[in-house]
Design a protein around this motif. Sequence first.
Motif, short mmCIF file in Angstrom:
data_model
loop_
_atom_site.label_atom_id
_atom_site.label_comp_id
_atom_site.label_asym_id
_atom_site.label_seq_id
_atom_site.Cartn_x
_atom_site.Cartn_y
_atom_site.Cartn_z
N ILE B 514 0.84 -1.21 0.00
CA ILE B 514 0.00 0.00 0.00
C ILE B 514 0.87 1.25 0.00
O ILE B 514 1.84 1.34 0.75
CB ILE B 514 -0.95 -0.02 1.21
N ARG B 515 0.51 2.20 -0.85
CA ARG B 515 1.24 3.47 -0.92
C ARG B 515 0.26 4.62 -0.68
O ARG B 515 -0.92 4.51 -1.00
CB ARG B 515 1.87 3.68 -2.30
N PHE B 516 0.81 5.69 -0.16
CA PHE B 516 0.00 6.89 0.02
C PHE B 516 0.82 8.04 -0.55
O PHE B 516 1.61 8.66 0.16
CB PHE B 516 -0.29 7.09 1.51
N PRO B 517 0.67 8.30 -1.87
CA PRO B 517 1.48 9.36 -2.47
C PRO B 517 1.09 10.73 -1.92
O PRO B 517 -0.02 10.93 -1.44
CB PRO B 517 1.12 9.27 -3.97
N MET B 518 2.03 11.68 -2.01
CA MET B 518 1.79 13.05 -1.58
C MET B 518 0.56 13.62 -2.29
O MET B 518 0.36 13.38 -3.47
CB MET B 518 2.98 13.93 -1.96
N ALA B 519 -0.21 14.41 -1.55
CA ALA B 519 -1.43 14.97 -2.12
C ALA B 519 -1.12 15.89 -3.30
O ALA B 519 -0.21 16.72 -3.24
CB ALA B 519 -2.19 15.73 -1.05
N ASP B 520 -1.87 15.73 -4.36
CA ASP B 520 -1.71 16.51 -5.59
C ASP B 520 -3.12 16.71 -6.12
O ASP B 520 -3.81 15.73 -6.45
CB ASP B 520 -0.85 15.69 -6.56
N THR B 521 -3.57 17.97 -6.18
CA THR B 521 -4.97 18.20 -6.56
C THR B 521 -5.25 17.74 -7.99
O THR B 521 -6.41 17.58 -8.37
CB THR B 521 -5.36 19.69 -6.43
N GLY B 522 -4.19 17.53 -8.77
CA GLY B 522 -4.40 16.98 -10.11
C GLY B 522 -4.75 15.51 -10.07
O GLY B 522 -5.24 14.95 -11.06
N LEU B 523 -4.51 14.86 -8.95
CA LEU B 523 -4.67 13.41 -8.89
C LEU B 523 -5.63 12.93 -7.81
O LEU B 523 -6.08 11.78 -7.85
CB LEU B 523 -3.31 12.74 -8.63
N VAL B 524 -5.91 13.75 -6.82
CA VAL B 524 -6.73 13.26 -5.71
C VAL B 524 -8.06 14.01 -5.64
O VAL B 524 -8.11 15.21 -5.92
CB VAL B 524 -6.01 13.38 -4.35
N PRO B 525 -9.12 13.30 -5.28
CA PRO B 525 -10.39 14.01 -5.06
C PRO B 525 -10.29 14.86 -3.80
O PRO B 525 -9.36 14.68 -3.00
CB PRO B 525 -11.41 12.88 -4.88
N ASN B 526 -11.22 15.76 -3.64
CA ASN B 526 -11.15 16.67 -2.49
C ASN B 526 -11.73 16.00 -1.24
O ASN B 526 -12.94 15.87 -1.10
CB ASN B 526 -11.90 17.97 -2.82
N SER B 527 -10.84 15.58 -0.36
CA SER B 527 -11.30 15.01 0.91
C SER B 527 -11.28 16.07 1.99
O SER B 527 -11.40 15.78 3.16
CB SER B 527 -10.45 13.82 1.32
#
Lengths: 162, 776
Positions: B514-527
């Motif tokens: 399991i990986r948790f990449p750094m948050a990037d608004t281009g890739l992650v939904p808005n939590s």
Amino acid sequence: MSTIRRTWKINGKTVAVRFPAGRRLLDVLREDLGLIGSKESCGEGECGACTVIVNDEPVVSCILPAGQLADGTEILTVEGIEKKRVGRLIQQAFIEVGAVQCGFCIPGMVVSSYALLCKNPKPSTKAIREGLAGNLCRCTGYTKIIAAVKLAASRIPAAKRT
Amino acid sequence: MTKRTSKPVRLIGKGMPRVDADGKVRGTTRYLNDIDYKGIWHGVVVRSPVPRGILRAIVPGPAFAGDNLVLATAKDIPGENVVHMHDRTMPLLAEIGGEIRYRGEPVAVVAAATPEQAAAAARDVRIEVDELPPLLTLDEAVAIFKSAPGKLDTMKEQTIVKGDLAQGFTAADDVVEAEYWAGHQEQLYLENQGLVVFPQKDGSILSEGSIQCPYFPVHELNDPLKLPPEKIRVRQTPIGGAFGGKEDYPTMLTGYAALPALKSGKPVKITYERNEDILFTPKRHPVWVRFKTGFKKDGTLTAIECDYILDGGAYLTISDVVMYRGILHCALAYRCDNVVIRGKVARTNSFPCGAFRGFGAPQAIWGIESHMDAIAARLGKTPHEYRLQVHARPGDVTPTGQTLSDENGSTACLKLALKRSDFARKLRQASRGKLRKGQKKFVGVGLSFFAHGSAFTGDGEAKFKAKGRVELARLEDGKPGINIRVSSTEMGQGVHTIFTQIAADALSLDAARIRFPMADTGLVPNSGPTVASRTTMVVGNVVYRAALDLKNQIESFAALRFFKGAPAELRGSRLLSKGARPVSFETAAKAMLAEIGSASGFFEFLLPADIRWDQATFKGDSYPGYSWSANVAEIEIDPLTCELEVKRVTAIVDIGRVINPVTATGQVEGGLTQALGYAVMEKIGTGKNGLYDAARLQTYIIPTALDVPEYDVKFVEYPYSFAPPGAKGLGELPMDGLAPAIANAIEAAIGRRLRQIPLTPEAIFAALHPAQGGTP
Ligand code: FES
Ligand code: FES
């Protein structure tokens, strides 16, 4: 501005460096040599994030003019510490006890811990607190860092210290 | 099901080592200033030299004759000159002819190819201002409030009303009234603020740096930059501490860097040195709070009246919400039928205050927890017996009318703290201003008890609907695994580790996949932002549910592909089906990626349908869940130097289900240490020149390894069952209650109550020697 040339032993390797007079040791390490493990936080000798070991003594590299270090000076940074047995024990202990949070102070903490354990392989809690008093950490409250140093010390075999 | 009965490893509740620790102990983790960006320019903010006035001119000097240099002023703002924040009043840069409202208010941004050139040019800009008289401090604002309340310049007000206050005071046998003050506090993350803005060919921008809430710049800068949200992309670099300090401010910084970046077409980096970071970034709000409480002879509280005024600084930014959290915590922890709490955000000509762990609650709890001891003293009761009598517990109704569920461990926290610290005995031995035989120092012990609301206030989470994804992917080693895609940022608090634990347990998969990449608004939904003690409770639940969703998909795929349609279960990293040979996760996931291309689980956070909240009246369920804590501080005071030493702190904490006891304990110890600094040493205020009066680590003192007491931290678990795995908020709680516990301990030690933090030796001296200018 005059250029200074020096040959130092950095992390066990002989390295020739050139830098303008007045350049800080931290800049030579980070910018000229790419040793980015040492951090800058306050830039005035108050936080210890930039701590490295110069001829067996921990120093804050952000206020040390590099030109003050003569040829032949031995410098140990966090990058070199993991090649030392005690250094590795310290790093492992930090991970095991959960002494790491944001991590920004941690290289300096590891370096100061190493300097402490080289001098005093079985430090008391008080000695650990004193040994780390020049290193600020805003995340951990120091408790787990102190515990990590204790744990590392407990694992140093009596015969082979350092 | 197969016959295999051995249980897969469960990680929730275990002290799994941090997933990011290795790079941090080796010094290989690359924070912003460790990244070698080629060809970037360096930005420097040019600031107002006075706290208030009308900006007349910005005059660049000869340094601007050369090339490779750009000066951006308000004229270069592509759209409307306003940063959205909460009231759309703050300009990105001050305008010619407009009012300067604080010292250091940005007026222009210089960018150049080298930091030295940029700094030299920035010094060569002359700012002409027609000065106006400023109002600089909360003291001045409160003086106005006391003499002519209508004249106080407030940016926001809110009142909470429960029952009938007048009746409450009529029913009272006695009344205690007192005021409490709390000063600014600097977050002092060790990594200073910084980011780089890259202008893109299509006119959009990418901002990368030490950013706590990547979606904030995406939604706060649309008007000034004239860019829609999808044209502002933000990504996190490893963050060297934030504590709220990198919540609202990086939006401003992104705006400052974007202007010269858009003007020059070059990427522009702005990074502060410590001095600039302390002087020109937001602090914790100074607060004045006054409690007037009525009670019966038996101690029953019949009325609580409270005024809570915070110094918002020159612009509202996010101070309304800080004030809301403050007033919601002023009388949360005690039973009382008649309550009025009035909150105000005062405007001053000082640097706008912002987010800092606790967000208004520590100031509220500083007041009420000092005050509860004062009431107990008036009643002739001990502080702990009094709290045991009147503290809020399940079934009680809060000031906003919320009934506390039985998922609240308030009583358990209080009782365990008293027991573990041996409070009653130590209190009997307190010096009370007289050294006993053999004592060289005054000794004292103090208690505080409090709750912290988890997640956004009211129906904030219901409206926000935090989203998250857990996706099947090929990892860097070429083998399949999982990426957690949420906007929560790792700042040191451990979210990368605990979300890995949560996803691993939900999927029943080895955490190593399991990986948790750094948050990037281009890739992650808005939590949502990583704030408000919401991450583990709310976004942790989103990760858990999204992981379950993905697990279902993997199982359905495997059932058809490997088990002829028979049901399959992903368990212990293998797909199991009754009577068939297990298939490894790796085999099944590879097949799935090959055949379907991608797969992800998704979840959107919900709140229970019956949650009620009225934002206009502040009535209803103010938070989805409450974490609880009781702190006991044991102290010694040197009678000659008045030096105070905090020897031992007991903290009992109910944060619901504890996901990782090691990181959780680390959060408590770290938060308590920030609270210790706040309580006894961290002193900073707005000086007469409008600048903060401590600007370096030589003058702004935070705790070192020599200052920390022995900590006894224990958890009692009352899980939030609506949102598995059942965590409640933790981040802010440890910051809330240590200051009043120490003030209460000081009272026990010297027999005098201090009503202003920090509780310095000078203040203790003044309290002990009122004749020499101190007030008792
Ligand atoms: S950066 Fe060198 S001591 Fe702080
Ligand atoms: S771990 Fe963040 S400053 Fe020490």
